[in-house]
Design a protein around this motif. Structure first.
Motif, mmCIF file in Angstrom:
data_model
loop_
_atom_site.group_PDB
_atom_site.id
_atom_site.type_symbol
_atom_site.label_atom_id
_atom_site.label_comp_id
_atom_site.label_asym_id
_atom_site.label_seq_id
_atom_site.Cartn_x
_atom_site.Cartn_y
_atom_site.Cartn_z
ATOM 1 N N MET A 55 -61.584 53.194 46.882
ATOM 2 C CA MET A 55 -62.541 52.513 46.058
ATOM 3 C C MET A 55 -61.963 51.210 45.538
ATOM 4 O O MET A 55 -60.780 51.133 45.244
ATOM 5 C CB MET A 55 -62.923 53.390 44.874
ATOM 6 C CG MET A 55 -64.234 54.096 45.124
ATOM 7 S SD MET A 55 -64.638 55.309 43.868
ATOM 8 C CE MET A 55 -65.451 54.343 42.678
ATOM 9 N N GLY A 56 -62.863 50.231 45.433
ATOM 10 C CA GLY A 56 -62.427 48.943 44.907
ATOM 11 C C GLY A 56 -62.201 49.020 43.411
ATOM 12 O O GLY A 56 -62.690 49.914 42.729
ATOM 13 N N THR A 57 -61.467 48.095 42.910
ATOM 14 C CA THR A 57 -61.214 48.066 41.474
ATOM 15 C C THR A 57 -62.110 47.011 40.836
ATOM 16 O O THR A 57 -62.460 46.008 41.465
ATOM 17 C CB THR A 57 -59.735 47.746 41.183
ATOM 18 O OG1 THR A 57 -59.443 46.464 41.714
ATOM 19 C CG2 THR A 57 -58.823 48.795 41.781
ATOM 20 N N THR A 58 -62.460 47.264 39.624
ATOM 21 C CA THR A 58 -63.234 46.295 38.862
ATOM 22 C C THR A 58 -62.484 45.985 37.583
ATOM 23 O O THR A 58 -61.671 46.783 37.113
ATOM 24 C CB THR A 58 -64.637 46.836 38.507
ATOM 25 O OG1 THR A 58 -64.477 48.020 37.737
ATOM 26 C CG2 THR A 58 -65.450 47.130 39.743
ATOM 27 N N THR A 59 -62.798 44.864 37.032
ATOM 28 C CA THR A 59 -62.170 44.467 35.779
ATOM 29 C C THR A 59 -63.216 44.566 34.680
ATOM 30 O O THR A 59 -64.308 44.012 34.809
ATOM 31 C CB THR A 59 -61.654 43.019 35.866
ATOM 32 O OG1 THR A 59 -60.766 42.926 36.966
ATOM 33 C CG2 THR A 59 -60.956 42.609 34.585
ATOM 34 N N ARG A 60 -62.861 45.280 33.649
ATOM 35 C CA ARG A 60 -63.773 45.421 32.525
ATOM 36 C C ARG A 60 -63.862 44.074 31.790
ATOM 37 O O ARG A 60 -62.847 43.435 31.514
ATOM 38 C CB ARG A 60 -63.278 46.506 31.590
ATOM 39 C CG ARG A 60 -64.255 46.833 30.473
ATOM 40 C CD ARG A 60 -63.710 47.909 29.576
ATOM 41 N NE ARG A 60 -63.575 49.171 30.270
ATOM 42 C CZ ARG A 60 -64.440 50.182 30.176
ATOM 43 N NH1 ARG A 60 -65.504 50.039 29.421
ATOM 44 N NH2 ARG A 60 -64.229 51.301 30.816
ATOM 45 N N ARG A 61 -65.080 43.652 31.479
ATOM 46 C CA ARG A 61 -65.272 42.401 30.759
ATOM 47 C C ARG A 61 -65.183 42.620 29.259
ATOM 48 O O ARG A 61 -65.419 43.711 28.765
ATOM 49 C CB ARG A 61 -66.641 41.797 31.101
ATOM 50 C CG ARG A 61 -66.747 41.402 32.562
ATOM 51 C CD ARG A 61 -68.068 40.763 32.877
ATOM 52 N NE ARG A 61 -69.115 41.803 32.904
ATOM 53 C CZ ARG A 61 -70.404 41.556 33.003
ATOM 54 N NH1 ARG A 61 -70.847 40.323 33.063
ATOM 55 N NH2 ARG A 61 -71.276 42.542 33.029
ATOM 56 N N THR A 62 -64.900 41.556 28.560
ATOM 57 C CA THR A 62 -64.904 41.590 27.096
ATOM 58 C C THR A 62 -66.235 41.022 26.607
ATOM 59 O O THR A 62 -66.984 40.391 27.366
ATOM 60 C CB THR A 62 -63.756 40.745 26.520
ATOM 61 O OG1 THR A 62 -64.019 39.363 26.814
ATOM 62 C CG2 THR A 62 -62.408 41.168 27.086
ATOM 63 N N GLU A 63 -66.516 41.214 25.341
ATOM 64 C CA GLU A 63 -67.744 40.655 24.766
ATOM 65 C C GLU A 63 -67.804 39.138 24.949
ATOM 66 O O GLU A 63 -68.873 38.571 25.174
ATOM 67 C CB GLU A 63 -67.867 40.988 23.266
ATOM 68 C CG GLU A 63 -68.255 42.407 22.975
ATOM 69 C CD GLU A 63 -67.069 43.358 22.978
ATOM 70 O OE1 GLU A 63 -65.900 42.914 23.092
ATOM 71 O OE2 GLU A 63 -67.304 44.574 22.890
#
Length: 163
Positions: A1-9
């Protein structure tokens, strides 16, 4: 599975309408407000054959234009644009022809109102492609308005049709 980066507000922004999109929606807004007002003026001052039918059809048009203007204004706010529906703004920037004062026959009102509906539709069609290029969701709203107004114009114009 690919990785994603969690965004900030701070990374999350709402859509901001460009000045061009805002101006196009403002054009639609003032024409719908004016159509609502002119439809009511016609409603109050129509007389003659088939009065009741046309009187009721004008109420349908007035309701559609009023609801349409509210939809456009609220869409503008959702896109962080500022709608201006003040009477001076509407009178100074609408593309609809001025509605004549006094009483008018049903036959005259059919022609007068049909012309104004088609003027509002023309504004919708003129701005459509630019709106669609920036915001297809808003263009969908324009589609619905065009469809509804053209149907109402057809129903109203049928009052004068002779076969």
């Amino acid at each position: 599975m690919g990785t994603t980066t969690r965004r900030t507000e701070a990374d999350v922004q709402g859509f901001q309408a460009s000045p061009g999109l805002s101006a196009n929606l403002q054009r639609v807004l003032v024409d719908l407000i004016e159509l609502h007002l002119q439809g009511k003026q016609a409603h109050w001052n129509v007389v003659g054959t088939n009065f009741r039918d046309l009187h009721l059809q004008l109420d349908e048009l007035v309701d559609f234009a009023r609801e349409g203007s509210d939809t456009i204004a609220e869409r503008m706010r959702a896109l962080n644009a500022l709608p201006d529906g003040r009477s001076d703004t509407v009178a100074g920037s609408t593309t609809l022809p001025e509605f004549p004062a006094y009483e008018h026959s049903t036959t005259e009102v059919v022609d007068l109102i049909s012309a104004r509906v088609y003027a509002a539709v023309d504004t919708l069609r003129v701005v459509h492609d630019d709106v669609d290029a920036e915001d297809p969701s808003t263009a969908d709203i324009l589609h619905q308005l065009i469809d509804g107004l053209e149907k109402l114009a057809w129903l109203i114009r049928a009052e004068n049709r002779k076969v």
